[in-house]
Design a protein around this motif. Sequence first.
Motif, PDB file in Angstrom:
ATOM      1  N   HIS A  96       0.870  -1.176   0.000  1.00  0.00           N
ATOM      2  CA  HIS A  96       0.000   0.000   0.000  1.00  0.00           C
ATOM      3  C   HIS A  96       0.905   1.223   0.000  1.00  0.00           C
ATOM      4  CE1 HIS A  96       0.942  -0.597   4.216  1.00  0.00           C
ATOM      5  NE2 HIS A  96       0.243   0.437   4.629  1.00  0.00           N
ATOM      6  N   ASP A 100       5.575   4.608   5.031  1.00  0.00           N
ATOM      7  CA  ASP A 100       6.572   3.657   5.519  1.00  0.00           C
ATOM      8  C   ASP A 100       6.639   2.389   4.653  1.00  0.00           C
ATOM      9  OD1 ASP A 100       3.966   3.250   6.594  1.00  0.00           O
ATOM     10  OD2 ASP A 100       4.757   1.852   8.081  1.00  0.00           O
ATOM     11  N   HIS A 101       5.910   2.393   3.542  1.00  0.00           N
ATOM     12  CA  HIS A 101       5.921   1.245   2.635  1.00  0.00           C
ATOM     13  C   HIS A 101       6.252   1.641   1.200  1.00  0.00           C
ATOM     14  CE1 HIS A 101       4.127  -1.539   5.630  1.00  0.00           C
ATOM     15  NE2 HIS A 101       3.737  -0.382   6.145  1.00  0.00           N
ATOM     16  N   ASP A 196       0.573  -4.348   6.563  1.00  0.00           N
ATOM     17  CA  ASP A 196      -0.253  -3.691   7.575  1.00  0.00           C
ATOM     18  C   ASP A 196      -1.664  -4.270   7.696  1.00  0.00           C
ATOM     19  OD1 ASP A 196       1.936  -2.209   8.056  1.00  0.00           O
ATOM     20  OD2 ASP A 196       1.089  -0.271   7.481  1.00  0.00           O
ATOM     21  N   HIS A 199      -0.506  -5.351  12.031  1.00  0.00           N
ATOM     22  CA  HIS A 199       0.688  -4.655  12.509  1.00  0.00           C
ATOM     23  C   HIS A 199       1.447  -5.503  13.522  1.00  0.00           C
ATOM     24  CE1 HIS A 199      -1.007  -1.154  10.584  1.00  0.00           C
ATOM     25  NE2 HIS A 199       0.068  -0.454  10.884  1.00  0.00           N
ATOM     26  N   HIS A 240       4.791  -5.066  11.504  1.00  0.00           N
ATOM     27  CA  HIS A 240       5.547  -4.136  12.358  1.00  0.00           C
ATOM     28  C   HIS A 240       5.896  -4.704  13.725  1.00  0.00           C
ATOM     29  CE1 HIS A 240       5.342  -0.521   9.807  1.00  0.00           C
ATOM     30  NE2 HIS A 240       4.119  -0.889   9.485  1.00  0.00           N
TER      31      HIS A 240
END
Length: 267
Positions: A96, A100-101, A196, A199, A240
């Motif tokens: 996505h 952070d991706h 995600d 997480h 995460h």
Amino acid sequence: MSAYEIHALRYAKSGRRDVRENFLNLDPGMDLHEAETPLDYFVWLIEGEGRTILVDTGFNEAAAAARKRTLLVNPAEALSRFGVEPDAIQDVVITHLHYDHAGNLDRFPNARFHIQDREMAYATGRHMCHRALRTPFAVEDVVHMVRHVYAERVVFHDGEAEIAPGITLHRVGGHSDGLQVVRVPTRRGPVVIASDAVHLYANMNRQNPFPIVFHLGDMLEGWRTLERLAGAPERVVPGHDPRVTEIYPKARRGTGEAWALHEDPTG
Ligand SMILES: [Zn+2]
Ligand SMILES: [Zn+2]
């Protein structure tokens, strides 16, 4: 039957987080060590059958400073330390477009980028008029992806797709409208890189969502989809969770931080 190796490469960390930053519902049964856990940030490398596929591209130093995260190493440099040069990557799956991706989109000059139709529509459409939905995106990353579209470097998918023998993408939505997960055949069975969609292990185990949500119903259904795709909950890898670095064996190559997800967890 194809079997691939998958490594999680850690590139950043957050500080300890308030329970409300990790869980939508305040659950009195939760222990604080679990509830206030910091986040780790990863990209994932899939190798085998003559292919080298990167899942997500992380963020860079400027984004880390802007969002007060600790960048350990640029993800492109993390790849080099692992022994894979960024210009050798031919396929990048973007789960996505959150910051952070989907940063560092300029670091993979020979790659094409796999993304869901709905993620591109979401990140460039009316929902981005709302700050609450827009915050996890960085506009320059989205613009960069649009440039890649115009340069014919983007492969769009609608739902399910096979991008290499046995490696499939699946849209689950929920956290972001076009969020997709990656199912990879390995010698321990199919492993699902959840990104995600999960997480932290505790989000799924406690059925208590991470609080960045576009569509809660899709997020909850997504957990069932993940278990079905993986066939066993221990083959779902959250996006995460620092526990990934505790329960999976460290990679036996390279000089950076990497963990082998195609091997059985030990914890
Ligand atoms: Zn996200
Ligand atoms: Zn994320």
